[in-house]
Design a protein around this motif. Structure first.
Motif, short mmCIF file in Angstrom:
data_model
loop_
_atom_site.label_atom_id
_atom_site.label_comp_id
_atom_site.label_asym_id
_atom_site.label_seq_id
_atom_site.Cartn_x
_atom_site.Cartn_y
_atom_site.Cartn_z
N SER A 92 0.82 -1.20 0.00
CA SER A 92 0.00 0.00 0.00
C SER A 92 0.87 1.27 0.00
O SER A 92 0.55 2.24 -0.68
CB SER A 92 -0.89 -0.05 1.23
N LEU A 93 1.97 1.23 0.74
CA LEU A 93 2.87 2.39 0.78
C LEU A 93 3.49 2.63 -0.61
O LEU A 93 3.59 3.77 -1.07
CB LEU A 93 3.97 2.18 1.83
N LYS A 94 3.90 1.54 -1.26
CA LYS A 94 4.50 1.70 -2.60
C LYS A 94 3.49 2.31 -3.56
O LYS A 94 3.82 3.19 -4.36
CB LYS A 94 4.99 0.34 -3.13
N SER A 139 1.53 6.93 -6.74
CA SER A 139 0.39 7.70 -7.21
C SER A 139 0.64 9.21 -7.13
O SER A 139 -0.13 9.99 -7.68
CB SER A 139 -0.88 7.31 -6.46
N ILE A 140 1.72 9.61 -6.48
CA ILE A 140 2.04 11.05 -6.44
C ILE A 140 2.30 11.57 -7.85
O ILE A 140 1.92 12.68 -8.20
CB ILE A 140 3.26 11.32 -5.53
N TYR A 141 2.89 10.71 -8.67
CA TYR A 141 3.15 11.08 -10.07
C TYR A 141 1.86 11.46 -10.80
O TYR A 141 1.87 12.29 -11.71
CB TYR A 141 3.82 9.89 -10.77
N ASP A 142 0.75 10.87 -10.39
CA ASP A 142 -0.52 11.04 -11.11
C ASP A 142 -1.21 12.36 -10.79
O ASP A 142 -2.06 12.82 -11.55
CB ASP A 142 -1.47 9.87 -10.80
N VAL A 184 -0.21 8.45 -16.32
CA VAL A 184 -0.21 8.11 -14.89
C VAL A 184 0.64 6.85 -14.66
O VAL A 184 0.95 6.13 -15.61
CB VAL A 184 -1.64 7.81 -14.37
N HIS A 185 0.99 6.62 -13.42
CA HIS A 185 1.71 5.38 -13.05
C HIS A 185 0.78 4.32 -12.49
O HIS A 185 1.02 3.14 -12.66
CB HIS A 185 2.82 5.69 -12.04
N SER A 186 -0.26 4.73 -11.74
CA SER A 186 -1.17 3.70 -11.18
C SER A 186 -2.46 3.68 -11.98
O SER A 186 -2.92 4.71 -12.46
CB SER A 186 -1.55 3.98 -9.74
N THR A 232 -5.72 0.80 -8.21
CA THR A 232 -5.55 -0.65 -8.21
C THR A 232 -4.44 -1.05 -9.18
O THR A 232 -4.18 -0.33 -10.14
CB THR A 232 -6.86 -1.36 -8.62
N ASN A 233 -3.79 -2.19 -8.92
CA ASN A 233 -2.79 -2.64 -9.88
C ASN A 233 -3.42 -3.56 -10.93
O ASN A 233 -2.77 -3.99 -11.87
CB ASN A 233 -1.61 -3.33 -9.18
N ASN A 234 -4.69 -3.90 -10.74
CA ASN A 234 -5.36 -4.78 -11.69
C ASN A 234 -6.82 -4.35 -11.88
O ASN A 234 -7.74 -4.89 -11.26
CB ASN A 234 -5.28 -6.23 -11.19
N PRO A 235 -7.05 -3.35 -12.75
CA PRO A 235 -8.39 -2.76 -12.86
C PRO A 235 -9.47 -3.75 -13.32
O PRO A 235 -10.61 -3.65 -12.88
CB PRO A 235 -8.21 -1.62 -13.86
#
Lengths: 425, 429
Positions: free
Chosen positions: A141-143, A148-151, B254-256, B329-332
């Protein structure tokens, strides 16, 4: 009457701050841990409170822990990480209904304090290690949080500015730590760090609400037992020579984000601090300020254009979202307005107006329990004891000369621009 | 003036409907420093198809005009109202939602002056071609800012999936193209249709003298004349039950990844206590299914599919409603499948017990007490409730009365595959 009456009690290893007020229908408890920002432990400090808040010996699963809070009329419980100057802070915050407003008379404040003590001092640990599954869950969760800060481009560009501007200073560390360091933290490492933090951090407990101070003091004295500790003052670090830098970064964004960092050379507790607050109000803090009027209303370049002060580190940050092609235009308006401040190009009316708005803003902040704690905690961070009435008084007496003087201490350090693809020329 | 007491909460509310139709509410709050006032019209982004005041034919106005009008109302011939508020030590603001436009200030001194400024600036419009053109640059940047924001894009994408015709699917700020069409005459036309006092509500909360404030407002209104108001005629195209699009994937920088499952609500014509009950029961249902103490949450979090950004929300207004569930989520795709499976499971074999329901009701009651610490919450929510003939202070008794059968009924009505859609934000490859 004082705007806020704070009672401070020194206890073993912790200071208790109480604010008695009958304006809220809830009681608020905030426990704060403060330590110098250090590369070696910042990631552990980000992970630790997340692991602690997810379960404990008495509540071995998150479901049980959260279910218990629901029973207490939906007591809220959350953690928060902060950076105050070169310090890292961890907060555990609870808010619980005042039973006076419920048909059920269970004493919720005492129960909430017991709960907080449980989470802080009875973690889900066996053989000197945190429960592995919990640890892994919170690491993931921390990672995710760091990624997500990038987003969020507003946050991202603000972070990038700090990274570039304060490269050689602990202040450049991120409150959530470093993604690449998360995996290597073991349950044993984290438990050792937990012990160290509880033994060495400066601890503060705030309790705000319609409380009986003696009763609360007794409760806290009985429940919170920590060893005494030495204070951990940090040296202020800042480059000797400040040179203007421009950093441009290109990404696939529609709106460019312009973030400019100045050094104020003034911190909370300094004689000039109140003049700096007034300076910021005239320059960019509000919707009557120079930045809003000139960047947004007159030039129509932006939706937001504002400045804010970091009180303990001594920074002034300007931020605005603009079309990538308007970079030069926006920077030159922002610089011109700064020059106008240094030249004393503002009226007595501007000053009066700004003071009234600052006073209003401070008094409004005191209408929320979290706001009260946020403001009172400045004294803990800076090792000061400035009363809020004095604060208001000193804002009122700031003169134009003092604002000009403080303006002339301010130095431009870094201009950071996140620009759209193909827009840089 | 009517006085309404809420004994358990120890609050008193004063109300009067003025001759010109304006609804005024005052809630004194002792011990607080600030007074917070909102002046709200029942006019939002969905009101884009209507018969203008004094005319007979329906017109359709450009997307984003209600929000544009909100911006422009602050500008007057002699300058900007923000300036005036800050000279009086207040901070002012405004917002536009699907169904409302609200103007507000908060201040800890000069409350009478600030209140006068609020009422007067909203009731004296001044639009010119020049200032309308200038605003297009500012709002253009606001639109770009939201376009870069993945959470906003996700949320709006999820709404757009659900609705084929209903204007709730239109972005509140419009687009750069749609606002380019806006003229000062259109602004006046919208203004005169929707800003009549009989379509508005004024709410004041803070350490105020009730009689004096009420007297001041009445005197202010008595000095002004308004045309006789006729019923506003709004037009909404009919909307099918099924969703418009089942799935939308938005590749972004985005990354996530992010994923939201949205559900189109039924029975959204209800108003008053029926609506309040439906809204609160749906909120309790979602809390039971996906709240942090739920089995589902634990399962999703433990398997690494969600983090603490996971949330859920239910929105209901007259004529539309939707639930949203999801987060980073890592798997939408898998998250969407799991959320849908959990919803279906609730419908076919509910695991909700009387015990968990009672616990969740307690949580919601506590949350309400917390919320009424906030003058902003009280004024904004009270207004929204009043526009739907509901009373904010009925929340606790209505929550207390929810039974397990009510939860099952709401779940039966809400959960249906043909009314669910998926929206995802994924990293651009």
């Amino acid at each position: 009457m004082a705007v806020v009456s704070e009672t401070i009690k020194e206890m073993s290893g912790i200071k208790l701050h109480m604010v008695k007020t009958d304006k809220f229908k809830t009681n608020t408890i905030i426990f704060k841990m403060k330590a110098p920002l250090q590369k070696e432990n910042v990631t552990k400090r980000a992970l630790l409170p997340n692991v602690l808040q997810s379960n404990s010996k008495k509540f071995p699963t998150t479901g049980q822990l959260r279910g218990y809070l629901d029973e207490l009329y939906g007591a809220t419980f959350y953690i928060d990480l902060g950076k105050k100057g070169e310090y890292h802070t961890i907060s555990f915050a609870m808010e619980v209904a005042n039973e006076r407003f419920l048909s059920d008379p269970t004493p919720l404040l005492k129960t909430a304090i017991d709960f907080l003590v449980e989470v802080l001092t009875n973690p889900n640990v066996a053989d000197g290690e945190f429960h592995n599954e919990t640890l892994e869950k919170e690491k993931r969760s921390l990672k995710q949080r760091i990624q997500s800060i990038y987003d969020d481009k507003m946050k991202y560009s603000n972070n990038r500015l700090i990274e570039e501007m304060c490269k050689e200073e602990p202040y450049s560390l991120h409150v959530h730590g470093k993604e690449s360091e998360v995996d290597s933290i073991s349950g044993k490492d984290l438990y050792a760090y937990y012990k160290k933090a509880l033994a060495e951090d400066e601890l503060s407990l705030y309790i705000i609400g319609d409380i009986e101070e003696q009763e609360v003091e007794q409760m806290v004295n009985d429940k919170f037992t920590f060893s005494s500790r030495a204070s951990q003052a940090v040296e202020k670090k800042q480059p000797v020579q400040i040179e203007e830098k421009v950093i441009k970064e290109e990404q696939d964004v529609k709106q460019g984000k312009l973030n400019i960092g100045y050094r104020t050379n003034v911190a909370y507790g300094d004689p000039d601090y109140f003049a700096l607050q007034v300076f910021n109000g005239v320059y960019g803090g509000f919707s009557h300020s120079k930045l809003f009027i000139n960047v947004r209303e007159k030039a129509s370049l932006a939706y937001y254009a504002a400045s804010r002060v970091e009180s303990h580190k001594g920074l002034l940050m300007v931020m605005s979202g603009i079309d990538s092609s308007n970079f030069e235009k926006a920077v030159s308006i922002i610089k011109e307005q700064m020059q106008a401040m240094k030249n004393g190009d503002f009226s007595d009316d501007d000053l009066i107006q700004t003071k009234a708005v600052i006073r209003n803003q401070l008094l409004e902040t005191l209408d929320t329990a979290r706001g009260i704690v946020e403001i009172l905690y400045h004294n803990v961070v800076a090792g000061q004891q400035i009363q809020l009435d004095e604060w208001l008084q000193r804002i009122e007496t700031v003169t134009k000369e003092e604002v000009v003087k403080v303006a002339n201490k301010i130095q431009l350090d870094t201009i950071y621009f996140l620009t759209g693809k193909g827009a840089t020329k | 003036m009517e006085k309404i007491s809420f004994d358990q909460l120890q609050e008193e509310l004063y109300h009067e409907k003025l001759e010109n139709g304006l609804e005024v509410y005052i809630l004194p709050k002792k011990g607080f420093n600030k007074t917070y006032a909102t002046f709200t019209t029942k006019y939002g982004s969905i009101d884009n198809h209507f018969v203008p005041a004094g005319k007979k034919e329906l017109v359709k106005v450009p997307d984003g005009i209600a929000h544009f009008l909100e911006h422009k109302l602050f500008e007057k011939e002699d300058g900007d109202v923000f300036q005036q508020f800050s000279r009086q030590g207040a901070s002012a603001n405004a917002f536009t939602s699907f169904t409302r436009t609200a103007y507000l200030f908060s201040s800890t001194s000069d409350v009478e002056k600030n209140l006068e400024t609020l009422i007067d600036f909203v009731q004296y419009p001044y639009f010119s071609e020049k200032t309308v053109e200038k605003e297009k640059g500012i709002i253009g940047q606001e639109i770009d800012m939201y376009d870069d924001n993945p959470d906003w894009r996700l949320y709006f994408g999820a709404i757009q999936n659900l609705f084929e015709n209903h204007p709730v699917k239109i972005d509140i700020a419009g687009t750069k193209e749609s606002i380019a069409e806006i003229t000062k005459d259109m602004l006046y036309e919208c203004y005169h249709t929707f800003y009549h006092p009989s379509n508005m509500l004024l709410f004041i909360v803070g350490p105020v003298q009730v009689e004096e404030i009420m007297k001041q407002i009445k005197e202010n209104q008595a000095k002004k004349t308004f045309p006789t108001q006729v019923e506003i005629e709004r037009k909404f195209e009919s909307e099918k039950e099924d969703v418009s699009e089942k799935k939308l994937v938005l590749p972004m920088n985005v990354h996530s990844s992010k994923c939201l499952v949205s559900i189109k609500a039924t029975d959204t014509e209800k108003q008053g206590e029926e609506m309040l009950k439906q809204e609160l029961t749906t909120n309790v249902l979602l809390e039971l299914l996906f709240g942090r103490s739920s089995e589902n949450y634990d399962k999703l979090y433990s398997s690494g599919l969600i983090d603490e950004s996971f949330s859920f929300d239910y929105t209901q207004e007259k004529g539309f409603g939707f639930a949203m569930i999801g987060g980073d989520t890592n798997n939408p795709d898998q998250l969407a499948t799991e959320i849908k499976r959990m919803l279906e499971e609730e419908k076919s074999s509910s695991k909700i017990t009387v015990e968990s329901l009672e616990r969740t009701k307690k949580k919601k009651i506590g949350a309400f007490l917390r919320a009424v610490n906030s003058p902003e919450y009280i004024a904004n929510q009270f207004t929204r409730y009043a526009f739907n003939d509901m009373n904010l202070f009925d929340v606790v008794p209505v929550l207390e009365a929810i039974k397990i059968e009510d939860i099952h009924n709401v779940a039966d009505n809400l959960i249906s595959e043909n009314r669910m859609a998926i929206c995802q934000v994924v990293p651009k490859s």
